[in-house]
Design a protein around this motif. Sequence first.
Motif, PDB file in Angstrom:
ATOM      1  N   SER A 119      93.522  17.986 -53.313  1.00 22.67           N
ATOM      2  CA  SER A 119      93.649  16.915 -52.314  1.00 22.67           C
ATOM      3  C   SER A 119      95.089  16.821 -51.807  1.00 22.67           C
ATOM      4  N   PRO A 120      95.309  16.146 -50.675  1.00 24.71           N
ATOM      5  CA  PRO A 120      96.673  16.025 -50.161  1.00 24.71           C
ATOM      6  C   PRO A 120      97.554  15.310 -51.174  1.00 24.71           C
ATOM      7  N   ARG A 121      98.809  15.692 -51.255  1.00 22.33           N
ATOM      8  CA  ARG A 121      99.687  15.087 -52.260  1.00 22.33           C
ATOM      9  C   ARG A 121     101.096  14.927 -51.716  1.00 22.33           C
ATOM     10  N   ASP A 122     101.844  14.033 -52.322  1.00 27.33           N
ATOM     11  CA  ASP A 122     103.275  13.953 -52.039  1.00 27.33           C
ATOM     12  C   ASP A 122     104.006  14.072 -53.375  1.00 27.33           C
ATOM     13  N   SER A 123     105.338  14.045 -53.335  1.00 26.28           N
ATOM     14  CA  SER A 123     106.058  14.292 -54.581  1.00 26.28           C
ATOM     15  C   SER A 123     105.708  13.250 -55.644  1.00 26.28           C
ATOM     16  N   PHE A 124     105.465  12.008 -55.210  1.00 24.08           N
ATOM     17  CA  PHE A 124     105.136  10.956 -56.169  1.00 24.08           C
ATOM     18  C   PHE A 124     103.811  11.239 -56.875  1.00 24.08           C
ATOM     19  N   SER A 125     102.790  11.600 -56.116  1.00 20.99           N
ATOM     20  CA  SER A 125     101.481  11.809 -56.746  1.00 20.99           C
ATOM     21  C   SER A 125     101.480  13.067 -57.623  1.00 20.99           C
ATOM     22  N   VAL A 126     102.238  14.077 -57.217  1.00 15.88           N
ATOM     23  CA  VAL A 126     102.362  15.281 -58.047  1.00 15.88           C
ATOM     24  C   VAL A 126     103.063  14.919 -59.350  1.00 15.88           C
ATOM     25  N   ALA A 127     104.166  14.180 -59.230  1.00 16.63           N
ATOM     26  CA  ALA A 127     104.944  13.805 -60.417  1.00 16.63           C
ATOM     27  C   ALA A 127     104.095  12.983 -61.378  1.00 16.63           C
ATOM     28  N   ARG A 128     103.326  12.051 -60.841  1.00 16.67           N
ATOM     29  CA  ARG A 128     102.504  11.188 -61.697  1.00 16.67           C
ATOM     30  C   ARG A 128     101.474  12.018 -62.472  1.00 16.67           C
ATOM     31  N   ALA A 129     100.802  12.933 -61.794  1.00 13.16           N
ATOM     32  CA  ALA A 129      99.784  13.744 -62.466  1.00 13.16           C
ATOM     33  C   ALA A 129     100.420  14.661 -63.513  1.00 13.16           C
ATOM     34  N   LEU A 130     101.581  15.229 -63.176  1.00 13.82           N
ATOM     35  CA  LEU A 130     102.265  16.099 -64.142  1.00 13.82           C
ATOM     36  C   LEU A 130     102.741  15.274 -65.336  1.00 13.82           C
ATOM     37  N   ALA A 131     103.289  14.094 -65.050  1.00 11.81           N
ATOM     38  CA  ALA A 131     103.802  13.238 -66.127  1.00 11.81           C
ATOM     39  C   ALA A 131     102.673  12.830 -67.076  1.00 11.81           C
ATOM     40  N   ASP A 132     101.511  12.507 -66.527  1.00 12.58           N
ATOM     41  CA  ASP A 132     100.367  12.128 -67.367  1.00 12.58           C
ATOM     42  C   ASP A 132     100.027  13.254 -68.354  1.00 12.58           C
ATOM     43  N   TYR A 133     100.000  14.474 -67.837  1.00 13.89           N
ATOM     44  CA  TYR A 133      99.657  15.604 -68.711  1.00 13.89           C
ATOM     45  C   TYR A 133     100.773  15.874 -69.724  1.00 13.89           C
ATOM     46  N   LEU A 134     102.031  15.845 -69.250  1.00 13.66           N
ATOM     47  CA  LEU A 134     103.161  16.138 -70.138  1.00 13.66           C
ATOM     48  C   LEU A 134     103.236  15.129 -71.280  1.00 13.66           C
ATOM     49  N   LYS A 135     102.870  13.907 -70.991  1.00  9.11           N
ATOM     50  CA  LYS A 135     102.889  12.865 -72.018  1.00  9.11           C
ATOM     51  C   LYS A 135     101.932  13.223 -73.154  1.00  9.11           C
ATOM     52  N   GLU A 136     100.799  13.778 -72.775  1.00 11.29           N
ATOM     53  CA  GLU A 136      99.805  14.199 -73.768  1.00 11.29           C
ATOM     54  C   GLU A 136     100.335  15.263 -74.712  1.00 11.29           C
ATOM     55  N   ILE A 137     101.118  16.207 -74.151  1.00 12.89           N
ATOM     56  CA  ILE A 137     101.510  17.346 -74.991  1.00 12.89           C
ATOM     57  C   ILE A 137     102.929  17.213 -75.556  1.00 12.89           C
ATOM     58  N   SER A 138     103.632  16.168 -75.206  1.00 10.69           N
ATOM     59  CA  SER A 138     105.030  15.891 -75.606  1.00 10.69           C
ATOM     60  C   SER A 138     105.904  17.102 -75.921  1.00 10.69           C
ATOM     61  N   PRO A 139     106.402  17.750 -74.860  1.00 12.15           N
ATOM     62  CA  PRO A 139     107.303  18.890 -75.037  1.00 12.15           C
ATOM     63  C   PRO A 139     108.729  18.459 -75.386  1.00 12.15           C
ATOM     64  N   ASP A 140     109.522  19.401 -75.861  1.00 11.83           N
ATOM     65  CA  ASP A 140     110.943  19.133 -76.122  1.00 11.83           C
ATOM     66  C   ASP A 140     111.771  19.347 -74.867  1.00 11.83           C
ATOM     67  N   VAL A 141     111.349  20.344 -74.089  1.00 15.97           N
ATOM     68  CA  VAL A 141     112.091  20.678 -72.872  1.00 15.97           C
ATOM     69  C   VAL A 141     111.097  20.764 -71.723  1.00 15.97           C
ATOM     70  N   ILE A 142     111.412  20.108 -70.612  1.00 15.51           N
ATOM     71  CA  ILE A 142     110.545  20.181 -69.438  1.00 15.51           C
ATOM     72  C   ILE A 142     111.369  20.715 -68.274  1.00 15.51           C
ATOM     73  N   PHE A 143     110.962  21.870 -67.791  1.00 15.51           N
ATOM     74  CA  PHE A 143     111.723  22.492 -66.707  1.00 15.51           C
ATOM     75  C   PHE A 143     110.988  22.418 -65.382  1.00 15.51           C
ATOM     76  N   PHE A 144     111.768  22.284 -64.323  1.00 12.93           N
ATOM     77  CA  PHE A 144     111.263  22.330 -62.950  1.00 12.93           C
ATOM     78  C   PHE A 144     112.199  23.234 -62.168  1.00 12.93           C
ATOM     79  N   GLY A 145     111.771  23.594 -60.961  1.00 15.59           N
ATOM     80  CA  GLY A 145     112.709  24.191 -60.033  1.00 15.59           C
ATOM     81  C   GLY A 145     113.465  23.063 -59.360  1.00 15.59           C
ATOM     82  N   LYS A 146     114.569  23.392 -58.728  1.00 15.33           N
ATOM     83  CA  LYS A 146     115.340  22.374 -58.017  1.00 15.33           C
ATOM     84  C   LYS A 146     114.516  21.775 -56.881  1.00 15.33           C
ATOM     85  N   GLN A 147     113.778  22.612 -56.179  1.00 16.53           N
ATOM     86  CA  GLN A 147     112.918  22.103 -55.113  1.00 16.53           C
ATOM     87  C   GLN A 147     111.860  23.114 -54.743  1.00 16.53           C
ATOM     88  N   SER A 148     110.774  22.624 -54.152  1.00 17.60           N
ATOM     89  CA  SER A 148     109.748  23.523 -53.625  1.00 17.60           C
ATOM     90  C   SER A 148     110.227  23.964 -52.259  1.00 17.60           C
TER      91      SER A 148
END
Lengths: 248, 324
Positions: free
Chosen positions: A89-118
């Motif tokens: 579905s259509p997304r913006d940075s906020f909705s992408v971040a929220r969905a990623l954050a929800d999943y990351l919370k489940e798996i609790s990593p030590d390091v979370i990496f992103f690129g600087k920008q898409s």
Amino acid sequence: MKLTVCINHVPDTAAKITIAADGKNIDKTGITFVLNPYDEIAIEECLRLKEKNGGEVIAISLGGDAHKETLRKAMAMGVDKAVLLKDDSPRDSFSVARALADYLKEISPDVIFFGKQSVDSDDAAVGTMVAEMLGLPSVSVAVKLEITNGAAIAEREIEGGKEKVQAALPAVFTAQKGLNEPRYPSLKGIMAAKSKPIEEKVPTVAQPKVEVVALRKPPSKSAGKIVGTDSSAVKELVRLLHEEAKVI
Amino acid sequence: MKIIAVAEQRDNKFKKSAFEVVRTARTIADQTGGEVIALVIGGQVQTIAGELGGYGAQRVLAVQQPKLEKYSSTAYSKVIAEVLKKEQASVVLLPATAMGKDCAPRVAVKLDAGIGSDCIALKAEGENIIATRPVYGGKALTDIKINSAVKVFTLRPNVFPAGMSNGTAANVEVVDIPLAESYFISLAIETTQASSKLDVAEADIIVSGGRGLKAAENFKMIEDLAGAIGGAVGASRAVVDAGWRPHSEQVGQTGKTVSPSLYVAVAISGAIQHLAGMSSSKYIVAINKDKDAPIFQTADYGIVADAFEIVPALTQEIKKLLGK
Ligand SMILES: Cc1cc2nc3c(=O)[nH]c(=O)nc-3n(C[C@H](O)[C@H](O)[C@H](O)COP(=O)(O)OP(=O)(O)OC[C@H]3O[C@@H](n4cnc5c(N)ncnc54)[C@H](O)[C@@H]3O)c2cc1C
Ligand SMILES: Nc1ncnc2c1ncn2[C@@H]1O[C@H](COP(=O)(O)O)[C@@H](O)[C@H]1O
């Protein structure tokens, strides 16, 4: 160490962009999509951290089936596990971040990496948004990273210099060019990636807060004036810059 | 519309972008009948804050604490969000600098707000704002509208006017925002200035060199020209990858995006990824020995000749003009 890297699937930087009939999206016909160049740097950094400290690297992408190609590239580079948060579905940075954050919370990593920008939306927002959603420290546009005993010292680019930032793990980083030189996938890696499974999850993706009103080509510039073909043109160029353009 | 304009300072000196942000907030407020509140954050910023009145801020708030001397992603964003809530403002403008781009996403999350990054134009439309921003590395422009109650925008430096408005020196209010230790979980511990050199991202004139210069030592003539003209040195990716110049100088889609008044591209072919970073420059000069180089399609003025011949002559001519 549990290392995660969020990766996006974007038009090749050499792609010619044409606007779709709706005037709000790009026409995807004939466009090659690739792993976002900054995310390649983020993957490389996670692989190096794993090689040094042990652990596993998990790549996560939110998008449609097309994103599997990018997840396979990550596995070919050496990522242990790939997760597709399947949503088209259509997304913006906020909705992408929220969905990623929800999943990351489940798996609790030590390091979370992103690129600087898409390199499609050029938002440069998702990584630091996720950090805020998870209540974690973050270092954006990182060009150097050292992790010892659960603490990170990173350097980020600022105008005219660098800023050294300290943060305790778990923490979020966004990768800038210069952090490392990403490796090429080995032939063995490519073959292995073909048969590795991609885990699929269905995320909850909120309504975007940002609405695209229009997408258009920048006003086209007509080719400029060739002032000359040897050093006799220099005087005229300086005159034009001084009197016509008034920039010097 | 009540707008918070975040004015960036470093070492107690405002960046040019600070004036651009306040001035743009003024323009929007004038269109919507709103109020501009400038916000300055730092160690001891009260003394410099008043200057922002001249750029159109009705009120200037200074949030100062010794611990805010150095940038902290978590603490600065907390301050901005708290000030916005206190003032019941609905718009935050920040510069799209290393600081602003890092802070804005956190501010947006705290306020449940949508974000428009790296905008190059803002226009009031009724109670909303239409922002224009480059996407796909500048190959397209998008007009966006944010539908959340609070809206966060970052403004690309060097694009918006920074001139004084008819405003006068504003009263500076020192505002206390209590910050627990936990708000400093990311903290800059040291800043190093690469050198006294001007950064490409902030320079008003840039002279960039490409692979056609053949060797790192030949950048001496680029440095000389930049020196004569008062500009910064930039580079294409080919040159950075070859190790001739540092990453911090790379201009382009995977380098810095720049919008100077004058961009001089020397021995750069003008690949689409390079253009992505500099095509919004006001004037572009290309010096390239290949008349078919794509850079000439974007340049305002071109010289088709050997850079080794042209650049030193250009440096001399500019020195003459500027009486150096
Ligand atoms: C994912 C991705 C991201 C990229 N990001 C960037 C980026 O951010 N920035 C960037 O710049 N590139 C980027 N590139 C690379 C880009 O595609 C080009 O390869 C690069 O810009 C070429 O650099 P150049 O113009 O210096 O070299 P070339 O393309 O080799 O051009 C050299 C030019 O010098 C001219 N020349 C040679 N000798 C002389 C002389 N004596 N006098 C005058 N002219 C001379 C030649 O005619 C030629 O036009 C990216 C590529 C990819 C795939
Ligand atoms: N759909 C996505 N799936 C996974 N990661 C993403 C996605 N979109 C953006 N990201 C990550 O967020 C970074 C910044 O993206 P952006 O804020 O869109 O410029 C990218 O470099 C990726 O690491």
